[in-house]
Every structure is written in structure tokens, then in C-alpha cells.
Design a protein around this motif. Structure first.
Motif, PDB file in Angstrom:
ATOM      1  N   GLY A 124     128.294  65.939   6.972  1.00  0.00           N
ATOM      2  CA  GLY A 124     128.219  64.570   6.465  1.00  0.00           C
ATOM      3  C   GLY A 124     129.153  64.357   5.290  1.00  0.00           C
ATOM      4  O   GLY A 124     129.839  63.324   5.197  1.00  0.00           O
ATOM      5  N   ILE A 125     129.205  65.340   4.385  1.00  0.00           N
ATOM      6  CA  ILE A 125     130.096  65.250   3.227  1.00  0.00           C
ATOM      7  C   ILE A 125     131.552  65.162   3.691  1.00  0.00           C
ATOM      8  O   ILE A 125     132.335  64.339   3.197  1.00  0.00           O
ATOM      9  N   ALA A 126     131.922  66.000   4.659  1.00  0.00           N
ATOM     10  CA  ALA A 126     133.299  65.977   5.175  1.00  0.00           C
ATOM     11  C   ALA A 126     133.640  64.624   5.793  1.00  0.00           C
ATOM     12  O   ALA A 126     134.720  64.065   5.547  1.00  0.00           O
ATOM     13  N   LEU A 127     132.729  64.067   6.579  1.00  0.00           N
ATOM     14  CA  LEU A 127     132.955  62.764   7.206  1.00  0.00           C
ATOM     15  C   LEU A 127     133.154  61.672   6.158  1.00  0.00           C
ATOM     16  O   LEU A 127     134.063  60.846   6.259  1.00  0.00           O
ATOM     17  N   VAL A 128     132.298  61.663   5.152  1.00  0.00           N
ATOM     18  CA  VAL A 128     132.387  60.640   4.102  1.00  0.00           C
ATOM     19  C   VAL A 128     133.689  60.763   3.333  1.00  0.00           C
ATOM     20  O   VAL A 128     134.419  59.771   3.134  1.00  0.00           O
ATOM     21  N   LEU A 129     134.027  61.974   2.900  1.00  0.00           N
ATOM     22  CA  LEU A 129     135.204  62.153   2.053  1.00  0.00           C
ATOM     23  C   LEU A 129     136.501  61.856   2.785  1.00  0.00           C
ATOM     24  O   LEU A 129     137.394  61.202   2.239  1.00  0.00           O
ATOM     25  N   VAL A 130     136.612  62.303   4.032  1.00  0.00           N
ATOM     26  CA  VAL A 130     137.818  62.005   4.815  1.00  0.00           C
ATOM     27  C   VAL A 130     137.955  60.500   5.028  1.00  0.00           C
ATOM     28  O   VAL A 130     139.042  59.922   4.872  1.00  0.00           O
ATOM     29  N   SER A 131     136.852  59.843   5.357  1.00  0.00           N
ATOM     30  CA  SER A 131     136.883  58.395   5.611  1.00  0.00           C
ATOM     31  C   SER A 131     137.211  57.608   4.346  1.00  0.00           C
ATOM     32  O   SER A 131     138.016  56.663   4.382  1.00  0.00           O
ATOM     33  N   VAL A 132     136.595  57.996   3.228  1.00  0.00           N
ATOM     34  CA  VAL A 132     136.876  57.315   1.961  1.00  0.00           C
ATOM     35  C   VAL A 132     138.347  57.480   1.590  1.00  0.00           C
ATOM     36  O   VAL A 132     139.008  56.521   1.174  1.00  0.00           O
ATOM     37  N   LEU A 282     130.381  55.301   7.051  1.00  0.00           N
ATOM     38  CA  LEU A 282     128.980  54.979   7.343  1.00  0.00           C
ATOM     39  C   LEU A 282     128.348  56.032   8.242  1.00  0.00           C
ATOM     40  O   LEU A 282     127.172  56.391   8.076  1.00  0.00           O
ATOM     41  N   ALA A 283     129.134  56.551   9.192  1.00  0.00           N
ATOM     42  CA  ALA A 283     128.625  57.626  10.048  1.00  0.00           C
ATOM     43  C   ALA A 283     128.310  58.863   9.222  1.00  0.00           C
ATOM     44  O   ALA A 283     127.283  59.529   9.432  1.00  0.00           O
ATOM     45  N   GLY A 284     129.187  59.169   8.260  1.00  0.00           N
ATOM     46  CA  GLY A 284     128.936  60.302   7.375  1.00  0.00           C
ATOM     47  C   GLY A 284     127.689  60.110   6.541  1.00  0.00           C
ATOM     48  O   GLY A 284     126.903  61.045   6.326  1.00  0.00           O
ATOM     49  N   VAL A 285     127.491  58.889   6.056  1.00  0.00           N
ATOM     50  CA  VAL A 285     126.271  58.575   5.287  1.00  0.00           C
ATOM     51  C   VAL A 285     125.036  58.787   6.155  1.00  0.00           C
ATOM     52  O   VAL A 285     124.032  59.371   5.709  1.00  0.00           O
ATOM     53  N   ALA A 286     125.098  58.326   7.406  1.00  0.00           N
ATOM     54  CA  ALA A 286     123.965  58.480   8.318  1.00  0.00           C
ATOM     55  C   ALA A 286     123.645  59.956   8.548  1.00  0.00           C
ATOM     56  O   ALA A 286     122.467  60.358   8.563  1.00  0.00           O
ATOM     57  N   VAL A 287     124.695  60.770   8.705  1.00  0.00           N
ATOM     58  CA  VAL A 287     124.492  62.209   8.902  1.00  0.00           C
ATOM     59  C   VAL A 287     123.854  62.827   7.656  1.00  0.00           C
ATOM     60  O   VAL A 287     122.923  63.647   7.759  1.00  0.00           O
ATOM     61  N   LEU A 288     124.334  62.443   6.477  1.00  0.00           N
ATOM     62  CA  LEU A 288     123.780  62.979   5.225  1.00  0.00           C
ATOM     63  C   LEU A 288     122.306  62.626   5.066  1.00  0.00           C
ATOM     64  O   LEU A 288     121.484  63.466   4.694  1.00  0.00           O
ATOM     65  N   VAL A 289     121.969  61.367   5.322  1.00  0.00           N
ATOM     66  CA  VAL A 289     120.575  60.923   5.172  1.00  0.00           C
ATOM     67  C   VAL A 289     119.676  61.635   6.183  1.00  0.00           C
ATOM     68  O   VAL A 289     118.601  62.137   5.835  1.00  0.00           O
ATOM     69  N   ALA A 290     120.130  61.709   7.436  1.00  0.00           N
ATOM     70  CA  ALA A 290     119.335  62.371   8.477  1.00  0.00           C
ATOM     71  C   ALA A 290     119.175  63.860   8.169  1.00  0.00           C
ATOM     72  O   ALA A 290     118.079  64.420   8.320  1.00  0.00           O
ATOM     73  N   ALA A 291     120.252  64.504   7.705  1.00  0.00           N
ATOM     74  CA  ALA A 291     120.179  65.924   7.382  1.00  0.00           C
ATOM     75  C   ALA A 291     119.242  66.161   6.209  1.00  0.00           C
ATOM     76  O   ALA A 291     118.508  67.163   6.181  1.00  0.00           O
ATOM     77  N   GLY A 292     119.247  65.238   5.240  1.00  0.00           N
ATOM     78  CA  GLY A 292     118.341  65.354   4.106  1.00  0.00           C
ATOM     79  C   GLY A 292     116.891  65.270   4.529  1.00  0.00           C
ATOM     80  O   GLY A 292     116.018  65.992   4.025  1.00  0.00           O
ATOM     81  N   GLN A 293     116.597  64.394   5.487  1.00  0.00           N
ATOM     82  CA  GLN A 293     115.236  64.265   5.984  1.00  0.00           C
ATOM     83  C   GLN A 293     114.810  65.513   6.746  1.00  0.00           C
ATOM     84  O   GLN A 293     113.681  65.987   6.601  1.00  0.00           O
ATOM     85  N   LEU A 294     115.720  66.085   7.531  1.00  0.00           N
ATOM     86  CA  LEU A 294     115.408  67.301   8.280  1.00  0.00           C
ATOM     87  C   LEU A 294     115.173  68.486   7.343  1.00  0.00           C
ATOM     88  O   LEU A 294     114.327  69.346   7.602  1.00  0.00           O
ATOM     89  N   ALA A 295     115.965  68.495   6.229  1.00  0.00           N
ATOM     90  CA  ALA A 295     115.839  69.604   5.300  1.00  0.00           C
ATOM     91  C   ALA A 295     114.656  69.435   4.354  1.00  0.00           C
ATOM     92  O   ALA A 295     114.316  70.337   3.599  1.00  0.00           O
ATOM     93  N   GLY A 296     114.064  68.229   4.380  1.00  0.00           N
ATOM     94  CA  GLY A 296     112.907  67.972   3.512  1.00  0.00           C
ATOM     95  C   GLY A 296     113.264  67.632   2.091  1.00  0.00           C
ATOM     96  O   GLY A 296     112.476  67.797   1.172  1.00  0.00           O
ATOM     97  N   HIS A 297     114.533  67.154   1.857  1.00  0.00           N
ATOM     98  CA  HIS A 297     114.967  66.774   0.506  1.00  0.00           C
ATOM     99  C   HIS A 297     115.426  65.328   0.520  1.00  0.00           C
ATOM    100  O   HIS A 297     116.205  64.968   1.355  1.00  0.00           O
TER     101      HIS A 297
END
Length: 297
Positions: A124-132, A282-297
Motif C-alpha cells: 500500500g505504501i509503494a502504491l501511494v508513494l509512486v502515485s503521489v 486511492l487504491a494504495g490508501v484502500a490497501v493500507l486501510v484494509a491491511a491495517g484492519q487485517l493486522a488489527g491496528h
């Protein structure tokens, strides 16, 4: 998800305030603008913390770390970023700082507070940073490219300072869970203001702004400070208290994409490439949020 939402709101606040601060730059020097917005934000936070919140009893060391966070992240970091702007322009400065800061933050968080990211969060971080980065490049491709080695060094130092300030804040907020975001913001901003005052005194910078329309200038300044400093800093502390430092710093970097929405509201149009990479962010943000929920943070 509270931390992620708070970080994205910080990005939106900065995107809106940035337009006003850019206009205000014609009246204020960079350091004086930093000084006055910090001073007003501290006054607002003092009203909230003294009148509406119970007193907070922290160890002296905790106050010291928060002050250091402000000195490094706000005082030194912002000053280095301003120097980079003057030497290599906003395109390269934003690209370097907003790309390196989340990476430095994530790596420093691993070493300092043993905060590890999952592979999904790194994706997710990679997607966001490349897109930004692509959004910034597309929007500024017609600008003259400036090359000054010292400018790139200043931008990199600004990124390191942001990372240090972020990780210290995350460490204190997770250690002292009773510490609210308003009081944390107040202490951190005070540290930043102290170093700014010192720099202005040493460099003998002009303290007061100059404007042909002072009333309009101060109205714009008040709104920009409320959004871009007081509200943004408070929400940043909320984000650090509820999400991993590297994730928060990455989501805040989407301010470059958020500015597109602000531009659209005021009637500016975006090209197809800009829109495409905005959806990538936005796709990167979605991945980050979803990954955070899966990781419990």
C-alpha cells in the motif's frame, strides 16, 4: 480505522491550507509565517486544554521527548523544507520529502519502537508513494527544473526530521495512553515554536508581515492556521495514537492528491494522467486501510 481516517483528514486540511499559505507567502517570510501560525495555534490549544480538558500529569522525560519531537519535526524540518523550496522548487522538494519521509518513518519505527509493517502495508505504501510522485510530476512538468545539490540535501534532511518527529510522537502516545491529542499537540508545537524564534533572532528575519490589504490577509491567515496548523496537528496526534507511524506518514503524503479535489472545487481542470494516478493513490490508501484492519491496528 480511526488513525487512518485522521491521517487522511490531515492531508485534506493541509491541501486546503496550502493554497492560502501560498498566497500569504507574498506578505510573510517563511519563518515569520511559521512563527505566527504556530503562535496562534498554541493560543487556540491553550484555550482548549486549560478550559475544557482535565490536567495531564506526565513525567518530565515525556514532556522532553514531545518538545524534542516538535523541535526536530516542526522547527528544523519545516525550515529545511523551506530552504529546499528556495533552491530546487516545489516539484523536487515535494517529491523527495514526501517520498522519503514515509519510508524513513517506517524504518525508524522498526528500530526505535519495534513497529513492523506487514507486506500488504508495504504494498500500500509503494502504491501511494509512486502515485503521489506521478501526480506531482504531471502537474508540474512545465516548470523549469532547478538543480542545486544543497537543495536535495535540505529536502532529505526535512524527510528525516519528519520521520523522527513522527516516531517520537507515536512512542509517547502509545506509552502514555491517557495523554490526549490536544495536550500532545500543544507541547509538540511549543517545541517547534522555540526553535523558530531562535532561528528568526539569529538570522534577523522580519517578524511582521507586509500587505496592501491587512484585514483580508489576517482573515485568510486565521482560516489557514485553524485548518493547516491547529486542526491538522491535533488530527496528526490522533492518527499516531491509533495507527502505525509509517502508515500515518504515508497517508498524510496524499495531500498532493487531495489538492486536486481542492483545485477542482475552485474550477481548475486535471488531465487524464493526473486523474489516473490519483486513482492509483486511492487504491494504495484502500490497501493500507484494509491491511491495517487485517493486522488489527
Amino acid at each position: 480505522m480511526v488513525g487512518e481516517i485522521a491521517a487522511l483528514t490531515v492531508a485534506l486540511c493541509w491541501a486546503i491550507a496550502a493554497r492560502m499559505f501560498k498566497v500569504l507567502g507574498a506578505s510573510f517570510s517563511p519563518l515569520s509565517l511559521n512563527f505566527w501560525k504556530g503562535l496562534v495555534a498554541i493560543a487556540l490549544l491553550l484555550v482548549v486544554t486549560q478550559l475544557f480538558l482535565p490536567p495531564v500529569d506526565l513525567p518530565v522525560s515525556a514532556y522532553g521527548w514531545l518538545l524534542l519531537s516538535g523541535v526536530v519535526g516542526i522547527g528544523i524540518g519545516d525550515t529545511c523544507f523551506f530552504q529546499a523550496l528556495n533552491k530546487i522548487g516545489d516539484t523536487q522538494s515535494v517529491l523527495i520529502t514526501e517520498t522519503l519521509a514515509p519510508i524513513f518513518t517506517a524504518l525508524l519505527a522498526m528500530v526505535w519502537i519495534a513497529e513492523w509493517l506487514t507486506w500488504q502495508q508495504w504494498l500500500g505504501i509503494a502504491l501511494v508513494l509512486v502515485s503521489v510522485d506521478m501526480v506531482v510530476k504531471v502537474r508540474r512538468k512545465t516548470q523549469l527544473h532547478l538543480f542545486a545539490p544543497s537543495g536535495y540535501i535540505y529536502a532529505a534532511i526535512a524527510a528525516v526530521c519528519q520521520a523522527v518527529g513522527a516516531v517520537i510522537s507515536r512512542d509517547i502516545l502509545t506509552t502514555y495512553t491517557f495523554l490526549d491529542a490536544f495536550n500532545a499537540s500543544l507541547v509538540r508545537l511549543t517545541g517547534g515554536l522555540l526553535i523558530i524564534v531562535l532561528l528568526m533572532a539569529v538570522m534577523k528575519k522580519r517578524w511582521l508581515p507586509e500587505s496592501d490589504d491587512p484585514a483580508r490577509m489576517w482573515r485568510m491567515f486565521a482560516l489557514a492556521t485553524l485548518l493547516g496548523t491547529a486542526a491538522a496537528l491535533y488530527l496528526q496526534m490522533v492518527a499516531f495514537a491509533n495507527a502505525k507511524a509509517g502508515v500515518v506518514q504515508t497517508l498524510i503524503a496524499t495531500s498532493a492528491v487531495m489538492s486536486l479535489a481542492v483545485a477542482w472545487v475552485v474550477g481548475e481542470k486535471a488531465g487524464k494522467a493526473t486523474v489516473f494516478w490519483s486513482f492509483g493513490a486511492l487504491a494504495g490508501v484502500a490497501v493500507l486501510v484494509a491491511a491495517g484492519q487485517l493486522a488489527g491496528h
